[in-house]
Motif scaffolding. Structure first.
Motif, short mmCIF file in Angstrom:
data_model
loop_
_atom_site.label_atom_id
_atom_site.label_comp_id
_atom_site.label_asym_id
_atom_site.label_seq_id
_atom_site.Cartn_x
_atom_site.Cartn_y
_atom_site.Cartn_z
N PHE A 147 0.80 -1.08 -0.06
CA PHE A 147 0.03 0.02 0.12
C PHE A 147 0.79 1.19 -0.04
N GLY A 148 1.73 1.24 0.83
CA GLY A 148 2.51 2.38 0.76
C GLY A 148 3.37 2.86 -0.51
N VAL A 149 3.71 1.76 -1.31
CA VAL A 149 4.39 1.99 -2.50
C VAL A 149 3.40 2.59 -3.48
N ARG A 150 2.05 1.99 -3.61
CA ARG A 150 1.45 2.48 -4.31
C ARG A 150 0.74 4.00 -4.00
N ALA A 151 0.68 4.51 -2.70
CA ALA A 151 0.20 5.53 -2.28
C ALA A 151 1.43 6.71 -2.73
N THR A 152 2.55 6.27 -2.54
CA THR A 152 3.84 7.25 -2.83
C THR A 152 3.92 7.43 -4.37
N ALA A 153 3.75 6.11 -5.09
CA ALA A 153 3.93 6.33 -6.48
C ALA A 153 2.66 7.25 -7.08
N GLY A 154 1.40 7.24 -6.35
CA GLY A 154 0.22 8.13 -7.03
C GLY A 154 0.51 9.45 -6.57
N ALA A 155 1.29 9.66 -5.37
CA ALA A 155 1.45 11.12 -5.06
C ALA A 155 2.84 11.91 -5.69
N VAL A 156 3.60 10.86 -6.13
CA VAL A 156 4.77 11.39 -6.72
C VAL A 156 4.49 11.58 -8.22
N GLY A 157 3.73 10.63 -8.68
CA GLY A 157 3.28 10.50 -10.29
C GLY A 157 2.34 11.79 -10.36
N GLY A 158 1.39 11.94 -9.44
CA GLY A 158 0.47 13.20 -9.81
C GLY A 158 1.33 14.61 -9.87
N PHE A 159 2.27 14.76 -8.89
CA PHE A 159 3.21 16.01 -8.80
C PHE A 159 4.05 16.00 -9.84
N LEU A 160 4.77 15.00 -10.38
CA LEU A 160 5.62 14.82 -11.37
C LEU A 160 4.77 15.21 -12.89
N LEU A 161 3.50 14.73 -13.08
CA LEU A 161 2.86 15.23 -14.21
C LEU A 161 2.33 16.67 -14.11
N TYR A 162 2.28 17.21 -13.15
CA TYR A 162 1.91 18.52 -12.99
C TYR A 162 2.94 19.59 -13.36
N VAL A 163 4.39 19.14 -12.89
CA VAL A 163 5.43 19.78 -13.23
C VAL A 163 5.63 19.49 -14.67
N LEU A 164 5.82 18.40 -15.28
CA LEU A 164 6.14 18.09 -16.50
C LEU A 164 5.05 18.67 -17.44
N LEU A 165 3.75 18.85 -17.10
CA LEU A 165 2.88 19.58 -18.02
C LEU A 165 3.27 21.28 -17.69
N SER A 166 3.64 21.72 -16.62
CA SER A 166 4.00 23.04 -16.59
C SER A 166 5.07 23.39 -17.38
N SER A 167 6.09 22.54 -17.39
CA SER A 167 7.19 22.66 -18.37
C SER A 167 7.27 22.49 -19.72
N PHE A 168 6.43 21.78 -20.21
CA PHE A 168 6.60 21.26 -21.53
C PHE A 168 5.37 21.64 -22.23
N LEU A 169 4.30 21.90 -21.64
CA LEU A 169 2.98 22.51 -22.30
C LEU A 169 2.34 23.85 -21.49
N PRO A 170 3.21 25.01 -21.70
CA PRO A 170 2.57 25.90 -20.79
C PRO A 170 1.46 26.53 -21.52
N GLY A 171 1.18 26.39 -22.75
CA GLY A 171 -0.01 27.03 -23.48
C GLY A 171 -1.20 26.18 -22.88
N LEU A 172 -0.93 24.94 -22.68
CA LEU A 172 -2.33 24.29 -22.11
C LEU A 172 -2.43 24.68 -20.65
N MET A 173 -1.62 24.64 -20.02
CA MET A 173 -1.70 25.04 -18.41
C MET A 173 -2.27 26.60 -18.27
N ASN A 174 -1.95 27.37 -19.28
CA ASN A 174 -2.39 28.84 -19.22
C ASN A 174 -3.93 28.83 -20.04
N THR A 175 -4.59 27.87 -20.53
CA THR A 175 -5.83 27.89 -21.00
C THR A 175 -6.69 28.28 -20.05
#
Length: 146
Positions: A45-73
């Motif tokens: 459970f700890g591995v799954r919860a950590t992967a979900g939290a880190v994955g969500g944050f990493l997705l947000y950072v990657l979208l902010s870095s590589f798709l700023p036009g989408l994030m500013n919509t």
């Protein structure tokens, strides 16, 4: 930080540690299959919860870095996709904490209570055995030579 144990004010450092010699017949709780299953379930459970939290944050950072036009919509007024996803991080953390509490209540707590009862039963059996052996064993001071 100074603890009561480090100052010599407390009892034994661990609640199940006894001062007497170890009984070779007594099995440790960590050798119980239920305990190993509990650790495996909790770790999974700890591995799954950590992967979900880190994955969500990493997705947000990657979208902010590589798709700023989408994030500013804009979505509505001053609310943008990036701001909505950022607020979604709080929702994600809340869901993970809620799932953790449900997991602890349904999967971990019942097993821990059972293991605690097992440890208490073993301790009571050891105390009864020691009391019986103290009554049955001859005392050396009664049979001293002149």
């Amino acid at each position: 930080m100074v603890s009561r144990h480090s100052m010599g004010l407390g009892g034994p450092p661990f609640p199940y540690e006894s001062g007497g010699p170890a009984d070779p017949d007594r099995r440790s709780v960590s050798h119980e299959p239920v305990y190993r299953s509990l650790r495996r379930t909790h770790r999974r459970f700890g591995v799954r919860a950590t992967a979900g939290a880190v994955g969500g944050f990493l997705l947000y950072v990657l979208l902010s870095s590589f798709l700023p036009g989408l994030m500013n919509t804009p979505l509505s007024g001053h609310l943008t996709v990036g701001l909505a996803l950022g607020l979604g991080q709080f929702v994600l953390m809340g869901v993970i904490v809620w799932r953790y509490l449900v997991h602890m209540r349904t999967q971990v707590t019942p097993v821990v209570r059972g293991l605690r009862g097992l440890v208490r039963h073993q301790e009571a059996t050891d105390r009864e055995r020691a009391a019986f052996e103290a009554r049955v064993a001859p005392r050396e001071e009664e049979f001293r030579p002149w």
